[in-house]
Design an enzyme around this catalytic site. Structure first.
Site, PDB file in Angstrom:
ATOM      1  N   ASN A 126      16.653  -6.573  -1.194  1.00  0.00           N
ATOM      2  CA  ASN A 126      17.685  -7.391  -0.615  1.00  0.00           C
ATOM      3  C   ASN A 126      18.395  -6.936   0.647  1.00  0.00           C
ATOM      4  O   ASN A 126      18.766  -7.764   1.464  1.00  0.00           O
ATOM      5  CB  ASN A 126      18.813  -7.385  -1.563  1.00  0.00           C
ATOM      6  CG  ASN A 126      18.492  -8.242  -3.005  1.00  0.00           C
ATOM      7  OD1 ASN A 126      17.467  -8.746  -2.812  1.00  0.00           O
ATOM      8  ND2 ASN A 126      19.522  -8.402  -3.861  1.00  0.00           N
ATOM      9  N   GLU A 136       0.954  -1.226  -0.079  1.00  0.00           N
ATOM     10  CA  GLU A 136       0.039  -0.014   0.091  1.00  0.00           C
ATOM     11  C   GLU A 136       0.930   1.059  -0.123  1.00  0.00           C
ATOM     12  O   GLU A 136       2.159   1.187   0.242  1.00  0.00           O
ATOM     13  CB  GLU A 136      -0.849   0.033   1.260  1.00  0.00           C
ATOM     14  CG  GLU A 136      -1.798  -1.289   1.312  1.00  0.00           C
ATOM     15  CD  GLU A 136      -2.881  -1.026   2.450  1.00  0.00           C
ATOM     16  OE1 GLU A 136      -2.768  -0.134   3.036  1.00  0.00           O
ATOM     17  OE2 GLU A 136      -3.491  -2.113   2.767  1.00  0.00           O
ATOM     18  N   TRP A 151       1.101  -0.699  -7.042  1.00  0.00           N
ATOM     19  CA  TRP A 151       2.139  -1.610  -7.632  1.00  0.00           C
ATOM     20  C   TRP A 151       1.697  -3.142  -7.707  1.00  0.00           C
ATOM     21  O   TRP A 151       2.536  -3.957  -7.462  1.00  0.00           O
ATOM     22  CB  TRP A 151       3.502  -1.283  -7.011  1.00  0.00           C
ATOM     23  CG  TRP A 151       3.823   0.065  -6.680  1.00  0.00           C
ATOM     24  CD1 TRP A 151       3.732   1.049  -7.831  1.00  0.00           C
ATOM     25  CD2 TRP A 151       4.888   0.583  -5.873  1.00  0.00           C
ATOM     26  NE1 TRP A 151       4.243   2.229  -7.152  1.00  0.00           N
ATOM     27  CE2 TRP A 151       4.774   1.906  -6.101  1.00  0.00           C
ATOM     28  CE3 TRP A 151       5.440  -0.060  -4.603  1.00  0.00           C
ATOM     29  CZ2 TRP A 151       5.540   2.858  -5.530  1.00  0.00           C
ATOM     30  CZ3 TRP A 151       6.025   1.178  -3.895  1.00  0.00           C
ATOM     31  CH2 TRP A 151       6.244   2.421  -4.274  1.00  0.00           C
ATOM     32  N   GLU A 198       9.504  -8.187  -3.320  1.00  0.00           N
ATOM     33  CA  GLU A 198       9.179  -9.578  -2.579  1.00  0.00           C
ATOM     34  C   GLU A 198      10.439  -9.271  -1.360  1.00  0.00           C
ATOM     35  O   GLU A 198      10.877 -10.413  -1.072  1.00  0.00           O
ATOM     36  CB  GLU A 198       9.447 -10.705  -3.251  1.00  0.00           C
ATOM     37  CG  GLU A 198       8.424 -10.947  -4.055  1.00  0.00           C
ATOM     38  CD  GLU A 198       8.049 -12.596  -4.527  1.00  0.00           C
ATOM     39  OE1 GLU A 198       8.494 -13.251  -3.780  1.00  0.00           O
ATOM     40  OE2 GLU A 198       7.644 -12.805  -5.477  1.00  0.00           O
ATOM     41  N   GLY A 199      10.555  -8.289  -0.774  1.00  0.00           N
ATOM     42  CA  GLY A 199      11.376  -8.108   0.393  1.00  0.00           C
ATOM     43  C   GLY A 199      12.609  -7.603  -0.371  1.00  0.00           C
ATOM     44  O   GLY A 199      13.494  -8.448  -1.159  1.00  0.00           O
TER      45      GLY A 199
END
Lengths: 451, 655
Positions: free
Chosen positions: B465, B218, B249, B462-463
């Site tokens: 690095n 969000e 996104w 996705e997180g």
């Protein structure tokens, strides 16, 4: 004459502790106890304990350590009694100098005079004991050259053991004790012996002697313990009570973010501080964390002004007060919890419970000793409620929340009794009154100890 | 066109084969989640398979043991242990039938990407071509891991990784479209869905008739789950939730019909009766009404994939569409993300393979100063490093997927490492490829610049690095911390735990005496790789002692020592990479592969460099006083920059 002796003893005994007892008690909540440093020094002290500790100093540890040292050399005959007979003669050497202007040159001249008058150096041990006691008066107690000069008074080669039996048994014990006493006074004043000292000792007592042993130990431990005190106190304390208070406060609160505020300057600097009790100095210290804690304090709960607590800075005792609150009962404490489901990607807290050994005491943990928060510390010239109320007023400017919180004054003992000695402190004291001041300090200590 | 016509037949073939292969893969599975042991690492594994009853008793006891002591190498690494069960020998989980099936798949899929899909065109159009989409659907590529009885291909993780690698080799944009659909989009339904939910949604999703999207991010919430604003309020009748909020996104946001949405719901604590806002996952259909999306975002890379904002305005979500438990959305999100990461490493290994081919092609054909440039030392080093990075990434990807297929539950650290390593290795490889190609690489025509643009996002989504590095370090430290406290408990009863205590005391003594911990990889690695094995063990010992020292020093405060954690994570990544290549090269050597000697060189070179990196960074962390100064400086410099709102220094010219 009679008056003088006990004072001098005290001056010596004080100087043991002076270099150690400061700064260690930086926690304002801990009442300053002179016992601990005493233990430290006791282990350092070699050879001759000068005299039995007195008053507050009379801690079991100190005496025990002192006596355990005594195998090295039997304690000297009571310094008070023994020298008295001989003193009358040597005393003159030191009194020849005009009163008031005693300095190194006078002291050196006195020692040299002894050598000139006494070609055979008769009574040199008594003279050295006397000279040791006189050193503070002449302000040479930290002068290495003077100590070397004193050692030089000993006749050379005479006391060196020559046979194996002389080495086995203490050869010329009284002279050796005297040599150790010189070294001990050096130690007490933190004077590091040098090559010349070593050479002199070699010449006088030889390699296998107690003064030499003492010398070697000093060489070893002085260098080891040079930086043992992480909070060193300057050797010459500021005379101005405000500066002294600042130093003391900074010492108790080493946090660099803390701000020292002078809430009230003493009304006039030229007159002695005690002369105008209406306007004593008030110096306070507070860290931002303490400010934040005070701002969050529940106004329904009172805060307390407590004190005076003593803090020793070298040979000066200053008194401080704290503003504190009681610990919140467990039900009112807000626990700031990090929610477990907060960060999607990595844990925001670790649950680490470190293993302790089975022999550890699980009950006691100094990190978990719980006491109420301290919000501010101050040092004031007077310890009465009126003065401290001014401090609280001053604090309100930076801590508006304080206006809502009831303040309770919990001042220990009768203020009058505590006021008297501290007023003496504020005087910029010339050397002779200093002795007096110390005596008063000592009385204070005893008061503290008794109360 | 011819190729497109060919596709449907391949697709049918895949389905048929998929059906045939479903049974063996079921046997490899494991029951759905037990109670979560650790929030961040409770293994969901690939709960593609729901037939828990088919498990043999041995399998379940094995799993119980796994819960007692982790078999994960990465977890052991932090404790100074060599837990080699999962890494030695290099796992091969595919049985004869599965291998055969996979081989039959690889050909057509590769051909499809070579002949039908046009990556450059997709990139230009900022959309996956319709024919490609259609072809992929008919291939079954939208339901690779959906069980065959629900209309999918029913692949295990390793098989999936192999196919994803092909996708990655050719077109990352398409890869994202597929990945957002099945790796995260409907993975929640696979992992946590009820039977009814699976039967309702999976067949259509597997065929590609509907497309899924994963809606977590969000405007106000990246990795901070507590700041999610989207809310789902239960109706008074208790039949539905009203969903309000917006997500940004969202990959496939403009195409999807089924959304996995995370929203806050009020949850009443049974014990205290207090109402708390907790996250719950929902399956939301576009058909519920009130779901709209914004225009496709303009992006740097992966332009072919669709990314859009998705708005939920008073969407009525029936209660049966709650995914997992009410209030259990955090766990759902974490499992989905943890389970999807291995695929990324596989895809990137494929990308590197393709890029290296291009670089080598250029290096062998380009002549300068009368010599092919591949004869120049600098080019040779570049190519060698690229090969090493690819080799490591590929080894990691298949190691992790195989571990997951073996039923390991503790693969989260490894999966995170593979994602970090893969995304950074791919970036370096592509960057160096462009460097080798020189000006040519900078041009659009060879297509390398597109890959570089596409790759950039892999280090972010996705997180990021950075955040995953913290995860790697902290997760490892957590287990180490458990060990320390376990030791404390043992000490309470020293006679009952004499063995453990003596062992630990011996370990400490040996470490103090500089004798090493007696760990060794000899016997596990091929004798020719013994030297690299020793390097690895040394590095591991040093790493473990630093971890212990740092944990003892910072205690719980280690969470805030991000600079330390990052360095620990870097070393952990290097260590895991060393072990993985050692394992793979050992297998090749002992099985006598034709490339074995080449792999030995790759492995040795990697280990030499990585061990030196670990050594250097660990000794700096352990005893370098300048390190502390450095950390302080970083802090102050950045603080000054923030205060000044930019560079603090002015131009050297003074104006």
């Amino acid at each position: 004459m009679r008056q003088l002796k006990p004072r001098e003893d005290k001056a010596l005994s004080r100087s043991h502790t002076a270099s150690w007892e400061l700064g260690r008690n930086s926690n304002p909540r801990q009442s300053v106890s002179p016992k601990e440093p005493r233990i430290l020094t006791a282990s350092l002290r070699a050879a001759v304990p000068l005299q039995a500790p007195r008053g507050l100093h009379c801690s079991a540890a100190a005496t025990a350590a002192g006596s355990s040292d005594s195998w090295l050399a039997p304690p000297p005959p009571e310094p008070q009694k023994e020298p008295t007979k001989a003193l009358a003669f040597h005393e003159e050497l030191f009194q020849r100098a005009p009163e008031g202007t005693r300095d190194k040159a006078d002291f050196v001249r006195a020692v040299q005079n002894f050598g000139q008058h006494n070609v055979h150096k008769r009574g040199h041990v008594d003279f050295i004991y006397l000279a040791l006691r006189k050193m503070r008066e002449f302000g040479v107690e930290r002068d290495l050259a003077v100590y070397n000069l004193l050692l030089d008074v000993f006749p050379k080669e005479v006391f060196r053991p020559r046979s194996i039996f002389q080495k086995m048994f203490i050869h010329y014990p009284r002279q050796q004790e005297c040599g150790v006493a010189v070294l001990e006074q050096m130690e007490n004043h933190g004077v590091m012996p040098n090559k010349e000292t070593e050479f002199l000792l070699l010449q006088i007592f030889g390699r296998k002697s107690y003064p030499m042993l003492k010398f070697v130990r000093m060489k070893l431990w002085f260098s080891r313990f040079k930086n043992i005190n992480p909070f060193p106190v300057p050797r010459d304390l500021p005379q101005d009570p405000v500066d002294l208070a600042k130093l003391g406060l900074r010492h108790m609160e080493p946090n660099l973010n803390a701000t020292v505020t002078i809430y009230q300057m003493p009304s006039s600097t030229d007159t002695t501080g005690a002369a105008d009790p209406a306007e004593p100095h008030i110096v306070g210290i507070q860290t931002p964390d303490q400010q934040a804690a005070l701002a969050h304090h529940n106004p329904a709960r009172p805060v307390f002004v407590e004190g005076p607590f003593s803090l020793w800075l070298r040979n000066k005792c200053v008194y401080y007060h704290i503003l504190r609150a009681d610990l919140l009962p467990p039900e009112e404490r807000e626990v700031e919890e990090i929610p477990e489901e907060w960060n999607l990607y990595y844990p925001m807290q670790l649950h680490l419970d470190y293993g302790r050994s089975g022999w550890d005491d699980y009950e006691f943990d100094i990190d978990k000793v719980e006491e109420g928060p301290v919000f501010a510390i101050c040092m004031a010239g007077a310890h009465d409620q009126a003065t401290l109320a001014k401090w609280i007023q001053g604090l309100q400017e930076t801590n508006p929340a304080l206006a809502q919180i009831p303040v309770v004054f919990r001042l220990a003992g009768s203020t009058g009794e505590l006021l008297a000695p501290s007023s003496g402190l504020e005087e910029p004291s010339p050397p002779p009154p200093e002795v007096q001041e110390e005596e008063e300090d000592d009385q204070q200590r005893q008061h503290q100890g008794q109360s | 066109m011819q190729a497109t016509r060919m596709a449907p037949s391949v697709g049918r073939l895949l389905r048929r084969l998929g059906a045939a292969s479903s049974r063996p893969s079921v046997l490899l599975g494991q029951p759905p989640l037990g109670p979560a042991r650790r929030p961040y690492a409770s293994g969901a594994a690939q709960a593609v398979l729901e037939k828990s009853d088919s498990l043999s008793p041995e399998a379940s006891t094995r799993e119980n043991q796994a819960k007692v002591e982790s078999k994960s190498f990465a977890v052991g690494m932090f404790k100074g242990q060599l837990t080699t069960d999962q890494v030695f020998p290099y796992p091969s989980v595919l049985n004869e039938e599965q291998t055969q099936f996979l081989k039959e798949l690889v050909g057509p899929v590769s051909r499809f990407f070579e002949e039908v899909n046009d990556a450059a065109k997709n990139d230009m159009m900022e959309k996956v071509e319709e024919t490609t989409m259609q072809g992929l659907k008919e291939l079954g590529a939208f339901g690779l891991q959906v069980p065959s009885e629900l209309g999918g291909v029913g692949l295990c993780n390793t098989q999936y990784a192999r196919l994803v690698e092909i996708v990655g080799t050719h077109d990352l944009g398409v890869g994202i479209t597929l990945g957002a659909h099945q790796s995260i989009g409907f993975k929640g339904i696979l992992l946590f869905g009820t039977k009814a939910q699976k039967e309702k949604y999976l067949p259509k999703l597997a065929s590609g008739e509907t497309i899924a999207a994963f809606c977590l991010t969000e405007p106000s919430s990246g990795s901070d789950a507590a700041s999610i604003r989207t809310s789902a309020v239960p109706s008074p009748c208790g039949k539905y939730y009203t969903l309000n909020g917006s997500k940004i996104w969202i990959s496939n946001g403009g195409l999807a019909d089924v959304f996995t949405v995370f929203a806050k719901t009020p949850v009443t604590d049974a014990a205290t009766g207090a109402v708390k806002e907790k996250i719950t996952a929902f399956v939301v259909e576009r058909g519920f009404g009130g779901v709209t999306h914004g225009p496709p975002e303009k992006k740097m890379g992966i332009k072919a994939s669709n990314t859009a904002e998705v708005y939920f305005d008073g969407v009525r979500v029936p209660t049966e569409n709650v995914l997992g438990e009410v209030g259990g959305g955090f766990k759902v999100a974490m499992h989905i993300l943890n389970n999807g990461r291995f695929g990324m490493a596989a895809a990137l290994a494929g990308t590197m393979r393709g890029i290296i081919a291009k670089a080598v092609d250029h290096a062998t054909n380009r002549t300068q100063f009368g010599d092919k440039i591949h004869n120049f030392g600098l080019i040779q080093e570049k190519l060698a490093r690229m090969a090493m990075l690819q080799y490591v990434t590929e080894s990691m990807a298949y190691m992790v997927s195989a571990n997951m297929d073996q039923g390991a539950t503790d693969f989260q650290i490894e999966a995170a490492i593979s994602k970090i390593f893969g995304s950074e290795a791919a970036w370096k490889v592509t960057d160096e490829c462009i460097q080798i190609m020189g000006g040519m690489g900078f041009m659009k025509e060879p297509g390398v610049e597109r890959v570089l643009r596409d790759l950039r996002i892999f280090r972010i989504f996705e997180g990021t690095n950075d955040i995953l590095r913290l995860f790697v370090a902290l997760q490892g430290c957590m287990d180490k911390g458990k060990e320390l406290s376990g030791l404390g408990n043992a000490l309470k009863n020293p006679f009952g735990n004499a063995g453990l205590l003596l062992g630990e005391a011996g370990k400490q003594l040996r470490r103090r005496a500089g004798l090493g911990s007696g760990l060794s990889l000899s016997g596990l690695v091929h004798p020719e790789l013994n030297r690299s094995g020793e390097l690895t063990v040394q590095a591991l010992e040093q790493f473990a002692s630093v971890v212990e020292a740092k944990l003892i020093k910072h205690k719980k405060g280690i969470v805030n020592e991000q600079l330390v954690l990052q360095r620990l994570a870097d070393s952990a990544i290097d260590l895991y990479a060393m072990v993985v290549v050692l394992s793979r090269a050992s297998r090749s050597l002992s099985e006598g592969h034709s490339t074995a000697q080449h792999e030995k060189m790759l492995c040795d070179s990697w280990c030499i460099e990585a061990a030196a990196r670990v050594r250097e960074s660990m000794s700096a962390l352990q005893s370098d006083p300048q390190q502390q100064e450095l950390f302080r400086n970083f802090k102050s410099i950045s603080k000054a920059l923030v205060e000044r709102g930019g560079m603090v220094t002015s131009n050297p010219l003074g104006f």
